[in-house]
Design a protein around this motif. Structure first.
Motif, PDB file in Angstrom:
ATOM      1  N   GLN A 100       0.819  -1.230   0.000  1.00  0.00           N
ATOM      2  CA  GLN A 100       0.000   0.000   0.000  1.00  0.00           C
ATOM      3  C   GLN A 100       0.850   1.277   0.000  1.00  0.00           C
ATOM      4  O   GLN A 100       0.298   2.377  -0.006  1.00  0.00           O
ATOM      5  CB  GLN A 100      -0.919  -0.001   1.229  1.00  0.00           C
ATOM      6  N   GLU A 101       2.177   1.061   0.038  1.00  0.00           N
ATOM      7  CA  GLU A 101       3.123   2.196   0.114  1.00  0.00           C
ATOM      8  C   GLU A 101       2.753   3.136   1.269  1.00  0.00           C
ATOM      9  O   GLU A 101       2.686   4.363   1.128  1.00  0.00           O
ATOM     10  CB  GLU A 101       3.178   2.955  -1.223  1.00  0.00           C
ATOM     11  N   ASP A 102       2.522   2.505   2.435  1.00  0.00           N
ATOM     12  CA  ASP A 102       2.049   3.238   3.613  1.00  0.00           C
ATOM     13  C   ASP A 102       3.123   3.201   4.713  1.00  0.00           C
ATOM     14  O   ASP A 102       3.245   2.205   5.442  1.00  0.00           O
ATOM     15  CB  ASP A 102       0.743   2.597   4.104  1.00  0.00           C
ATOM     16  N   VAL A 103       3.899   4.287   4.799  1.00  0.00           N
ATOM     17  CA  VAL A 103       5.002   4.355   5.777  1.00  0.00           C
ATOM     18  C   VAL A 103       4.471   4.303   7.210  1.00  0.00           C
ATOM     19  O   VAL A 103       5.055   3.628   8.076  1.00  0.00           O
ATOM     20  CB  VAL A 103       5.852   5.636   5.562  1.00  0.00           C
ATOM     21  N   ALA A 104       3.350   4.979   7.473  1.00  0.00           N
ATOM     22  CA  ALA A 104       2.780   5.006   8.836  1.00  0.00           C
ATOM     23  C   ALA A 104       2.370   3.592   9.262  1.00  0.00           C
ATOM     24  O   ALA A 104       2.621   3.185  10.411  1.00  0.00           O
ATOM     25  CB  ALA A 104       1.582   5.942   8.888  1.00  0.00           C
ATOM     26  N   LYS A 105       1.781   2.851   8.370  1.00  0.00           N
ATOM     27  CA  LYS A 105       1.362   1.476   8.662  1.00  0.00           C
ATOM     28  C   LYS A 105       2.586   0.590   8.940  1.00  0.00           C
ATOM     29  O   LYS A 105       2.568  -0.260   9.841  1.00  0.00           O
ATOM     30  CB  LYS A 105       0.552   0.923   7.483  1.00  0.00           C
ATOM     31  N   PHE A 106       3.624   0.791   8.154  1.00  0.00           N
ATOM     32  CA  PHE A 106       4.885   0.063   8.335  1.00  0.00           C
ATOM     33  C   PHE A 106       5.437   0.337   9.740  1.00  0.00           C
ATOM     34  O   PHE A 106       5.785  -0.581  10.483  1.00  0.00           O
ATOM     35  CB  PHE A 106       5.897   0.503   7.266  1.00  0.00           C
ATOM     36  N   THR A 107       5.483   1.619  10.113  1.00  0.00           N
ATOM     37  CA  THR A 107       6.016   2.034  11.416  1.00  0.00           C
ATOM     38  C   THR A 107       5.185   1.452  12.548  1.00  0.00           C
ATOM     39  O   THR A 107       5.734   0.956  13.549  1.00  0.00           O
ATOM     40  CB  THR A 107       6.033   3.577  11.517  1.00  0.00           C
ATOM     41  N   ASP A 108       3.871   1.476  12.412  1.00  0.00           N
ATOM     42  CA  ASP A 108       2.984   0.943  13.460  1.00  0.00           C
ATOM     43  C   ASP A 108       3.193  -0.555  13.666  1.00  0.00           C
ATOM     44  O   ASP A 108       3.180  -1.035  14.803  1.00  0.00           O
ATOM     45  CB  ASP A 108       1.510   1.210  13.099  1.00  0.00           C
ATOM     46  N   ALA A 109       3.372  -1.285  12.559  1.00  0.00           N
ATOM     47  CA  ALA A 109       3.590  -2.739  12.655  1.00  0.00           C
ATOM     48  C   ALA A 109       4.878  -3.048  13.415  1.00  0.00           C
ATOM     49  O   ALA A 109       4.911  -3.945  14.269  1.00  0.00           O
ATOM     50  CB  ALA A 109       3.648  -3.349  11.254  1.00  0.00           C
ATOM     51  N   VAL A 110       5.935  -2.286  13.117  1.00  0.00           N
ATOM     52  CA  VAL A 110       7.221  -2.473  13.802  1.00  0.00           C
ATOM     53  C   VAL A 110       7.074  -2.137  15.291  1.00  0.00           C
ATOM     54  O   VAL A 110       7.537  -2.888  16.161  1.00  0.00           O
ATOM     55  CB  VAL A 110       8.336  -1.615  13.160  1.00  0.00           C
ATOM     56  N   LYS A 111       6.400  -1.011  15.579  1.00  0.00           N
ATOM     57  CA  LYS A 111       6.221  -0.586  16.984  1.00  0.00           C
ATOM     58  C   LYS A 111       5.429  -1.607  17.785  1.00  0.00           C
ATOM     59  O   LYS A 111       5.743  -1.895  18.942  1.00  0.00           O
ATOM     60  CB  LYS A 111       5.501   0.775  17.028  1.00  0.00           C
ATOM     61  N   GLU A 112       4.387  -2.140  17.172  1.00  0.00           N
ATOM     62  CA  GLU A 112       3.538  -3.127  17.861  1.00  0.00           C
ATOM     63  C   GLU A 112       4.348  -4.375  18.241  1.00  0.00           C
ATOM     64  O   GLU A 112       4.259  -4.872  19.364  1.00  0.00           O
ATOM     65  CB  GLU A 112       2.356  -3.519  16.955  1.00  0.00           C
ATOM     66  N   PHE A 113       5.152  -4.860  17.296  1.00  0.00           N
ATOM     67  CA  PHE A 113       5.978  -6.044  17.569  1.00  0.00           C
ATOM     68  C   PHE A 113       7.013  -5.724  18.646  1.00  0.00           C
ATOM     69  O   PHE A 113       7.203  -6.488  19.595  1.00  0.00           O
ATOM     70  CB  PHE A 113       6.679  -6.504  16.277  1.00  0.00           C
ATOM     71  N   ASP A 114       7.660  -4.566  18.501  1.00  0.00           N
ATOM     72  CA  ASP A 114       8.730  -4.161  19.421  1.00  0.00           C
ATOM     73  C   ASP A 114       8.227  -3.979  20.852  1.00  0.00           C
ATOM     74  O   ASP A 114       8.959  -4.199  21.810  1.00  0.00           O
ATOM     75  CB  ASP A 114       9.372  -2.864  18.913  1.00  0.00           C
ATOM     76  N   SER A 115       6.960  -3.584  21.009  1.00  0.00           N
ATOM     77  CA  SER A 115       6.399  -3.378  22.353  1.00  0.00           C
ATOM     78  C   SER A 115       6.281  -4.696  23.117  1.00  0.00           C
ATOM     79  O   SER A 115       6.292  -4.726  24.345  1.00  0.00           O
ATOM     80  CB  SER A 115       5.032  -2.707  22.271  1.00  0.00           C
ATOM     81  N   MET A 116       6.176  -5.802  22.382  1.00  0.00           N
ATOM     82  CA  MET A 116       6.061  -7.138  23.005  1.00  0.00           C
ATOM     83  C   MET A 116       7.407  -7.870  23.027  1.00  0.00           C
ATOM     84  O   MET A 116       7.765  -8.505  24.003  1.00  0.00           O
ATOM     85  CB  MET A 116       5.052  -7.981  22.219  1.00  0.00           C
ATOM     86  N   THR A 117       8.122  -7.794  21.929  1.00  0.00           N
ATOM     87  CA  THR A 117       9.434  -8.447  21.803  1.00  0.00           C
ATOM     88  C   THR A 117      10.398  -7.425  21.233  1.00  0.00           C
ATOM     89  O   THR A 117      10.291  -7.066  20.058  1.00  0.00           O
ATOM     90  CB  THR A 117       9.360  -9.659  20.833  1.00  0.00           C
ATOM     91  N   GLN A 118      11.326  -6.971  22.081  1.00  0.00           N
ATOM     92  CA  GLN A 118      12.217  -5.893  21.630  1.00  0.00           C
ATOM     93  C   GLN A 118      13.093  -6.338  20.457  1.00  0.00           C
ATOM     94  O   GLN A 118      13.724  -7.397  20.509  1.00  0.00           O
ATOM     95  CB  GLN A 118      13.100  -5.408  22.779  1.00  0.00           C
ATOM     96  N   LEU A 119      13.082  -5.544  19.424  1.00  0.00           N
ATOM     97  CA  LEU A 119      13.904  -5.836  18.242  1.00  0.00           C
ATOM     98  C   LEU A 119      15.357  -5.495  18.540  1.00  0.00           C
ATOM     99  O   LEU A 119      15.641  -4.441  19.118  1.00  0.00           O
ATOM    100  CB  LEU A 119      13.417  -5.006  17.053  1.00  0.00           C
ATOM    101  N   ASP A 120      16.268  -6.373  18.132  1.00  0.00           N
ATOM    102  CA  ASP A 120      17.690  -6.085  18.359  1.00  0.00           C
ATOM    103  C   ASP A 120      18.187  -5.063  17.325  1.00  0.00           C
ATOM    104  O   ASP A 120      17.472  -4.708  16.380  1.00  0.00           O
ATOM    105  CB  ASP A 120      18.529  -7.371  18.322  1.00  0.00           C
ATOM    106  N   ALA A 121      19.420  -4.605  17.546  1.00  0.00           N
ATOM    107  CA  ALA A 121      19.985  -3.534  16.696  1.00  0.00           C
ATOM    108  C   ALA A 121      20.073  -3.959  15.237  1.00  0.00           C
ATOM    109  O   ALA A 121      19.850  -3.145  14.327  1.00  0.00           O
ATOM    110  CB  ALA A 121      21.368  -3.144  17.212  1.00  0.00           C
ATOM    111  N   TRP A 122      20.397  -5.231  14.991  1.00  0.00           N
ATOM    112  CA  TRP A 122      20.537  -5.729  13.613  1.00  0.00           C
ATOM    113  C   TRP A 122      19.202  -5.633  12.868  1.00  0.00           C
ATOM    114  O   TRP A 122      19.139  -5.093  11.763  1.00  0.00           O
ATOM    115  CB  TRP A 122      21.037  -7.177  13.653  1.00  0.00           C
ATOM    116  N   LYS A 123      18.128  -6.150  13.492  1.00  0.00           N
ATOM    117  CA  LYS A 123      16.800  -6.110  12.847  1.00  0.00           C
ATOM    118  C   LYS A 123      16.356  -4.660  12.643  1.00  0.00           C
ATOM    119  O   LYS A 123      15.821  -4.308  11.594  1.00  0.00           O
ATOM    120  CB  LYS A 123      15.773  -6.862  13.699  1.00  0.00           C
ATOM    121  N   THR A 124      16.585  -3.830  13.670  1.00  0.00           N
ATOM    122  CA  THR A 124      16.186  -2.422  13.585  1.00  0.00           C
ATOM    123  C   THR A 124      16.877  -1.728  12.412  1.00  0.00           C
ATOM    124  O   THR A 124      16.247  -0.999  11.636  1.00  0.00           O
ATOM    125  CB  THR A 124      16.518  -1.691  14.906  1.00  0.00           C
TER     126      THR A 124
END
Length: 291
Positions: free
Chosen positions: A246-270
């Motif tokens: 959908q070329e939706d940057v906000a949606k992309f950011t929200d998906a990452v934030k939602e996952f990170d709030s439960m399982t912290q993403l390491d520096a490599w994935k980030t």
């Protein structure tokens, strides 16, 4: 400390004297080796690492004169451990010497271990190209000795650095292969979702906005592990693919934030996800310019 250095220097002088004097060939080098060993140990106790390292090299040379390759290799490895604290270049040089000797006498597991040590020294210097070279050598030897766990630890490092260097296909192949292997072992099954997430993130980086490629990959991962579609890792990749489609940057950011709030993403994935986000932003701006 000064007492230990004085003692070490005394042992070293006696060893040099043995070498320069007359005597039966083997006993001359044997006596000198014993003294160099004592000298190196005293230098170590004094934390005089460079002197300890250079003395272990002299010890290695004595063992080589007596054709004691295993002892010579061990002395080079000891030298490398001393140099690790002060001079990584010298440490790598000594480890190379140790590996060459261990390979000659068929000690493949030891060779693999020291190749891994070299890789770690290059890794510490952020020389990822060379780290990959030596992790690959270590992985091949570990695999030939059927030490699969150690081989896969090295391969994960290769995949990690390859992705950092933007060789995403190499990373994808390694992560997918390790996931496939892990499915056959009950103890390792729990790690499959992590390997597939890593592979999927690399797929996102490689595709640079190609939602079809990641969706095809997700289908493959579902075939590989039928439980994967029920995981948070799968949901993250599917949501990111949807955001890219959908070329939706906000949606992309929200998906990452939602996952990170439960399982912290390491520096490599980030880091890798930021690359995908930047590519998506650029595409969004490009489309805005066209309208």
């Amino acid at each position: 400390m000064s007492d230990q250095i004085a003692r070490a220097e005394d042992y070293e002088k006696k060893a040099e004297k043995k070498l320069s004097g007359w005597g039966i060939f083997s006993s001359k080098y044997e006596d000198a080796a014993d003294l160099f060993d004592k000298a190196a140990n005293s230098f170590k106790l004094a934390k005089s690492w460079d002197q300890a390292g250079s003395t272990y090299i002299k010890l290695a040379n004595c063992h080589l004169k007596m054709d004691s390759k295993h002892e010579a290799a061990s002395a080079y490895a000891n030298a490398a451990n001393c140099y690790k604290k002060t001079n990584s270049k010298e440490s790598i040089s000594c480890l190379e010497q140790a590996v060459n000797l261990f390979l000659e006498i068929g000690r493949l597991s030891m060779s693999a271990r020291y190749y891994k040590d070299i890789a770690e020294l290059y890794e510490a210097e952020h020389n990822f190209e060379q780290a990959i070279v030596y992790y690959e050598r270590a992985a091949d030897l570990f695999q030939s000795e059927e030490v699969t766990t150690s081989a896969n630890q090295c391969r994960q490092k290769i995949a990690q650095f390859a992705a950092q260097l933007e060789d995403y296909q190499k990373s994808i192949e390694i992560y997918e292969d390790i996931a496939r292997q892990s499915m056959n072992t009950n103890l390792l099954k729990y790690g499959v979702r992590g390997h597939l997430l890593n592979a999927g993130i690399c797929q996102l980086c490689k595709g640079k906005g190609d939602a079809v490629a990641i969706n095809n990959a997700l289908e493959r991962y579902q075939d590989l592990d039928p439980t994967f579609s029920g995981t948070r890792e799968y949901k993250l990749l599917a949501d990111l693919a949807d955001a890219i489609d959908q070329e939706d940057v906000a949606k992309f950011t929200d998906a990452v934030k939602e996952f990170d709030s439960m399982t912290q993403l390491d520096a490599w994935k980030t880091t890798l996800l930021l690359r995908v986000k930047e590519a998506l932003k650029a595409k969004e701006l490009e489309d805005d310019d066209l309208t």
